[in-house]
Design a protein around this motif. Structure first.
Motif, mmCIF file in Angstrom:
data_model
loop_
_atom_site.group_PDB
_atom_site.id
_atom_site.type_symbol
_atom_site.label_atom_id
_atom_site.label_comp_id
_atom_site.label_asym_id
_atom_site.label_seq_id
_atom_site.Cartn_x
_atom_site.Cartn_y
_atom_site.Cartn_z
ATOM 1 N N LEU A 247 0.854 -1.202 0.000
ATOM 2 C CA LEU A 247 0.000 0.000 0.000
ATOM 3 C C LEU A 247 0.883 1.243 0.000
ATOM 4 O O LEU A 247 1.987 1.203 0.525
ATOM 5 C CB LEU A 247 -0.891 -0.009 1.238
ATOM 6 N N PRO A 248 0.443 2.347 -0.598
ATOM 7 C CA PRO A 248 -0.846 2.581 -1.249
ATOM 8 C C PRO A 248 -0.832 2.143 -2.719
ATOM 9 O O PRO A 248 0.208 2.122 -3.368
ATOM 10 C CB PRO A 248 -1.004 4.100 -1.140
ATOM 11 N N TYR A 249 -2.024 1.853 -3.216
ATOM 12 C CA TYR A 249 -2.182 1.546 -4.630
ATOM 13 C C TYR A 249 -3.602 1.895 -5.063
ATOM 14 O O TYR A 249 -4.471 2.146 -4.235
ATOM 15 C CB TYR A 249 -1.842 0.096 -4.956
ATOM 16 N N ILE A 250 -3.793 1.898 -6.396
ATOM 17 C CA ILE A 250 -5.082 2.277 -6.994
ATOM 18 C C ILE A 250 -5.657 1.087 -7.753
ATOM 19 O O ILE A 250 -4.942 0.429 -8.513
ATOM 20 C CB ILE A 250 -4.920 3.454 -7.975
ATOM 21 N N VAL A 251 -6.943 0.831 -7.548
ATOM 22 C CA VAL A 251 -7.707 -0.118 -8.362
ATOM 23 C C VAL A 251 -8.802 0.711 -9.044
ATOM 24 O O VAL A 251 -9.542 1.424 -8.377
ATOM 25 C CB VAL A 251 -8.341 -1.232 -7.498
ATOM 26 N N TYR B 261 -6.266 2.535 -2.002
ATOM 27 C CA TYR B 261 -6.118 1.734 -0.796
ATOM 28 C C TYR B 261 -4.817 2.139 -0.112
ATOM 29 O O TYR B 261 -3.769 2.214 -0.765
ATOM 30 C CB TYR B 261 -6.088 0.240 -1.132
ATOM 31 N N SER B 262 -4.888 2.392 1.203
ATOM 32 C CA SER B 262 -3.710 2.792 1.971
ATOM 33 C C SER B 262 -3.834 2.286 3.403
ATOM 34 O O SER B 262 -4.913 1.862 3.827
ATOM 35 C CB SER B 262 -3.540 4.311 1.944
ATOM 36 N N GLU B 263 -2.730 2.330 4.132
ATOM 37 C CA GLU B 263 -2.724 1.870 5.523
ATOM 38 C C GLU B 263 -3.608 2.747 6.405
ATOM 39 O O GLU B 263 -4.259 2.271 7.316
ATOM 40 C CB GLU B 263 -1.297 1.861 6.085
ATOM 41 N N SER B 264 -3.593 4.044 6.144
ATOM 42 C CA SER B 264 -4.377 5.023 6.889
ATOM 43 C C SER B 264 -4.663 6.184 5.942
ATOM 44 O O SER B 264 -4.277 6.147 4.781
ATOM 45 C CB SER B 264 -3.609 5.492 8.129
ATOM 46 N N LYS B 265 -5.320 7.204 6.435
ATOM 47 C CA LYS B 265 -5.608 8.366 5.591
ATOM 48 C C LYS B 265 -4.313 8.843 4.957
ATOM 49 O O LYS B 265 -3.324 9.059 5.652
ATOM 50 C CB LYS B 265 -6.236 9.482 6.419
ATOM 51 N N ASP B 266 -4.310 8.969 3.641
ATOM 52 C CA ASP B 266 -3.099 9.293 2.892
ATOM 53 C C ASP B 266 -3.347 10.552 2.060
ATOM 54 O O ASP B 266 -3.660 10.478 0.873
ATOM 55 C CB ASP B 266 -2.725 8.104 2.010
ATOM 56 N N GLU C 271 -9.846 -0.177 11.002
ATOM 57 C CA GLU C 271 -9.833 -1.317 11.920
ATOM 58 C C GLU C 271 -10.054 -2.650 11.216
ATOM 59 O O GLU C 271 -9.573 -3.685 11.671
ATOM 60 C CB GLU C 271 -10.892 -1.121 13.004
ATOM 61 N N ASP C 272 -10.776 -2.670 10.109
ATOM 62 C CA ASP C 272 -11.110 -3.919 9.422
ATOM 63 C C ASP C 272 -10.280 -4.170 8.173
ATOM 64 O O ASP C 272 -10.579 -5.077 7.409
ATOM 65 C CB ASP C 272 -12.595 -3.928 9.041
ATOM 66 N N GLY C 273 -9.298 -3.376 7.911
ATOM 67 C CA GLY C 273 -8.502 -3.577 6.703
ATOM 68 C C GLY C 273 -7.949 -2.261 6.221
ATOM 69 O O GLY C 273 -7.940 -1.280 6.963
ATOM 70 N N PRO C 274 -7.525 -2.216 4.981
ATOM 71 C CA PRO C 274 -6.936 -0.968 4.489
ATOM 72 C C PRO C 274 -7.969 0.154 4.413
ATOM 73 O O PRO C 274 -9.159 -0.084 4.247
ATOM 74 C CB PRO C 274 -6.414 -1.330 3.104
ATOM 75 N N TYR C 275 -7.469 1.351 4.543
ATOM 76 C CA TYR C 275 -8.274 2.565 4.389
ATOM 77 C C TYR C 275 -8.575 2.723 2.898
ATOM 78 O O TYR C 275 -7.744 2.409 2.053
ATOM 79 C CB TYR C 275 -7.466 3.756 4.908
ATOM 80 N N GLU C 276 -9.752 3.238 2.586
ATOM 81 C CA GLU C 276 -10.128 3.401 1.186
ATOM 82 C C GLU C 276 -10.711 4.780 0.939
ATOM 83 O O GLU C 276 -11.601 5.223 1.645
ATOM 84 C CB GLU C 276 -11.150 2.329 0.797
#
Length: 108
Positions: A30-34, A61-66, A93-98
Motif C-alpha cells: 500500500l498505497p495503490y489504486i484499483v 487503498y492505503s494503511e491510513s488516511k493518505d 480497523e477492518d482492513g486498508p483505508y479506502e
C-alpha cells in the motif's frame, strides 16, 4: 478516453495501478489504486450515439488516511480536466483505508 488512457492518467500519480483486481498477481505494498468502468451514458444526436460519456471509479487503498496520495489523484484528474467526486469509505480497523474517486470522461 478509453481504459488504457485512464490507466496512463492514473499511473501519472506514481502509484501502482490496476484495472479491477491484482489477481492472480499479489497486490503491491500500500498505497495503490484499483480502477474500473462504472457505466456509460452516451450523448445522442440525429438518432445516433454522438459522443461517449463514461463514468469510472478509482479506489485508493492505503494503511491510513493518505492525504499525499489523495492529492496526487485529484491533481491528475484536474490536469486532465476530469470532473470528479470524492468519498472516504475506509475502515482502518477492518482492513486498508479506502478513498474513492468517481470521475467522468468524454469521448472514446
Amino acid at each position: 478516453m478509453n481504459r488504457e488512457e485512464v490507466f496512463a492518467m492514473l499511473r501519472s500519480t506514481g502509484l501502482p495501478v490496476t484495472y479491477r483486481q491484482w489477481s492472480p498477481a499479489k497486490p503491491p505494498p500500500l498505497p495503490y489504486i484499483v480502477y474500473y468502468f462504472v457505466d456509460g451514458d452516451d450523448l445522442i444526436a440525429d438518432n445516433e450515439n454522438y459522443i461517449g460519456v463514461r463514468r469510472w471509479c478509482a479506489e485508493l487503498y492505503s494503511e491510513s488516511k493518505d492525504d499525499e496520495s489523495e492529492k496526487k489523484i485529484g491533481l491528475a484528474l484536474k490536469q486532465h480536466k476530469k470532473p470528479y467526486a470524492y468519498q472516504e469509505i475506509g475502515n482502518i480497523e477492518d482492513g486498508p483505508y479506502e478513498a474513492v474517486f468517481f470521475f467522468t470522461t468524454i469521448g472514446g
